[in-house]
Motif scaffolding. Structure first.
Motif, PDB file in Angstrom:
ATOM      1  N   ASP A  34      79.815  36.470  53.521  1.00 34.02           N
ATOM      2  CA  ASP A  34      78.454  36.909  53.199  1.00 34.02           C
ATOM      3  C   ASP A  34      77.955  37.819  54.402  1.00 34.02           C
ATOM      4  O   ASP A  34      76.924  38.631  54.310  1.00 34.02           O
ATOM      5  N   ASP A  35      78.441  37.371  55.723  1.00 28.00           N
ATOM      6  CA  ASP A  35      78.031  38.150  56.877  1.00 28.00           C
ATOM      7  C   ASP A  35      78.827  39.286  57.425  1.00 28.00           C
ATOM      8  O   ASP A  35      78.750  39.931  58.224  1.00 28.00           O
ATOM      9  N   ASN A  36      79.660  39.863  56.267  1.00 24.83           N
ATOM     10  CA  ASN A  36      80.586  40.868  56.639  1.00 24.83           C
ATOM     11  C   ASN A  36      79.962  42.187  56.978  1.00 24.83           C
ATOM     12  O   ASN A  36      80.200  42.826  58.195  1.00 24.83           O
ATOM     13  N   MET A  37      78.829  42.558  56.295  1.00 23.03           N
ATOM     14  CA  MET A  37      78.033  43.631  56.590  1.00 23.03           C
ATOM     15  C   MET A  37      77.442  43.811  58.209  1.00 23.03           C
ATOM     16  O   MET A  37      77.371  44.724  58.820  1.00 23.03           O
ATOM     17  N   ASP A  38      76.928  42.542  58.520  1.00 17.76           N
ATOM     18  CA  ASP A  38      76.232  42.445  59.772  1.00 17.76           C
ATOM     19  C   ASP A  38      77.423  42.640  60.805  1.00 17.76           C
ATOM     20  O   ASP A  38      77.335  43.144  61.759  1.00 17.76           O
ATOM     21  N   LEU A  39      78.590  42.109  60.321  1.00 11.64           N
ATOM     22  CA  LEU A  39      79.813  42.475  61.235  1.00 11.64           C
ATOM     23  C   LEU A  39      80.282  43.697  61.406  1.00 11.64           C
ATOM     24  O   LEU A  39      80.566  44.266  62.569  1.00 11.64           O
ATOM     25  N   LEU A  40      80.303  44.491  60.390  1.00  9.99           N
ATOM     26  CA  LEU A  40      80.590  45.786  60.464  1.00  9.99           C
ATOM     27  C   LEU A  40      79.588  46.589  61.224  1.00  9.99           C
ATOM     28  O   LEU A  40      79.861  47.696  61.754  1.00  9.99           O
ATOM     29  N   ALA A  41      78.132  46.164  61.023  1.00 14.96           N
ATOM     30  CA  ALA A  41      77.352  47.170  61.778  1.00 14.96           C
ATOM     31  C   ALA A  41      77.316  46.843  63.225  1.00 14.96           C
ATOM     32  O   ALA A  41      77.121  47.874  64.142  1.00 14.96           O
ATOM     33  N   LEU A  42      77.746  45.721  63.871  1.00 15.95           N
ATOM     34  CA  LEU A  42      77.986  45.580  65.224  1.00 15.95           C
ATOM     35  C   LEU A  42      79.204  46.293  65.574  1.00 15.95           C
ATOM     36  O   LEU A  42      79.358  46.753  66.697  1.00 15.95           O
ATOM     37  N   GLY A  43      80.375  46.433  64.739  1.00 17.62           N
ATOM     38  CA  GLY A  43      81.438  47.463  65.054  1.00 17.62           C
ATOM     39  C   GLY A  43      80.854  48.779  65.220  1.00 17.62           C
ATOM     40  O   GLY A  43      81.276  49.485  66.184  1.00 17.62           O
TER      41      GLY A  43
END
Length: 326
Positions: A34-43
């Motif tokens: 569920d937190d993948n979008m936030d992780l991708l944004a950090l990338g």
């Protein structure tokens, strides 16, 4: 955003471009999907803060195919497996020059000449260096070699002929490498990278994700590449080839593949991160997300034995995103 991702964000903002530490990188493996979008944004943020500006492109030619003596478990060109991959000797100078002209005409930044086998013979190297001199005299495109193991002398000759970068993948973590290849040692690959660097070539090295490695081994692998201070990281996703030991593996789920791209960027924020083989077959219509997750370059055109995305299609993609080409 979770506490873990806040720590990643703080590290990006406060750091000097060295990347997140291994403990943070390991913890990301347990991050809920569920937190993948936030992780991708950090990338993507890591790329904006520390990475190369603009979006690069590269393309390759399969200049010598098949009958490789190595037994890499994923490879269609290994002579140890029956895969139906094409088999032919080193192509001639005209074929190499024609490919360079086509890529240069499309504004592609780097041209990779790739050959199967453990290493080139002296005769093959002579032929290739002659072709490289012709390419450099006519085309503006950067020239990259992916030609197997190197000695100092061979690396020097490539540099003198006009090659500016050498590609040689480690493929996976040292701890997992014996599961992938047993016909040479991991340190032989590392010595090839050192030989290329000693000759003044920049280094392009990463590997394939989805071979069965653990998240911890991915972190181990990227930490090794960080210690080696590679200049460019070609990120590949396994495209299973029938007839190889990896032929029955399933491709990585799309959300996991994108998480890998973000991990690479977060651990090596200042480096070129190129998404190469498996981009289309693994990610399909979501393949443009690799740029949002932190990638700074795409390999365009076909791969060694599998289809990729055409030059025109990738031109349309980059134009639609408003990406500045390098």
């Amino acid at each position: 955003m979770t506490d873990l991702l806040h720590k990643v964000l703080d590290s990006l903002i406060a750091g000097n471009g060295e990347g997140i530490d291994e403990s943070l990188a390991l913890a990301l493996g347990d991050l809920p999907w569920d937190d993948n979008m936030d992780l991708l944004a950090l990338g993507g943020l890591a790329r904006s803060l520390h990475g190369p500006k603009g979006t690069g492109t590269c393309a390759i030619i399969n200049a010598k195919s098949g009958r490789c003596a190595e037994n890499c478990a994923f490879c269609a060109q290994s002579g140890h497996y029956r895969t139906g991959a094409p088999v032919y000797p080193l192509v001639d100078r005209k074929a190499l020059l024609d490919a360079a002209r086509e890529m240069d005409g499309h504004g592609i930044g780097r041209y990779g000449i790739v050959t199967s086998g453990t290493a080139l013979s002296d005769r093959e190297l002579d032929s290739l260096c002659e072709a490289a001199l012709a390419i450099r005299s006519e085309c503006r495109i950067g020239l990259c070699g992916s030609l197997g193991m190197l000695t100092d002398e061979k690396a020097r000759r490539l540099k003198e002929a006009g090659f500016t970068r050498y590609h040689h993948n480690l493929e996976t973590a040292r701890s997992y490498f014996p599961q992938i290849c047993t016909t040479h040692e991991y340190d032989q690959d590392i010595e090839t990278l050192h030989a290329a660097r000693r000759a003044g070539l920049s280094i392009c090295s990463c590997g394939i994700f989805g071979l069965g490695e653990s998240w911890a081994q991915r972190v181990e692998f990227l930490a090794e590449l960080r210690r080696l201070d590679v200049d460019s990281l070609p990120v590949n996703f396994l495209s299973p080839v029938p007839g190889t030991p990896m032929g029955s593996r399933s491709p990585l789920p799309r959300r996991e593949a994108l998480r890998v791209v973000a991990l690479v960027r977060l651990m090596l924020p200042g480096k070129e991160v190129i998404v190469c083989g498996g981009r289309m077959s693994t990610l399909a219509e979501e393949h443009s997300w690799v740029l949002a997750a932190g990638a700074s370059a795409l390999m365009t055109g076909n791969y060694l034995t599998t289809r990729g995305s055409g030059y025109d299609e990738d031109d349309m993609l980059l134009n639609a995103l408003g990406a500045t080409r390098r």
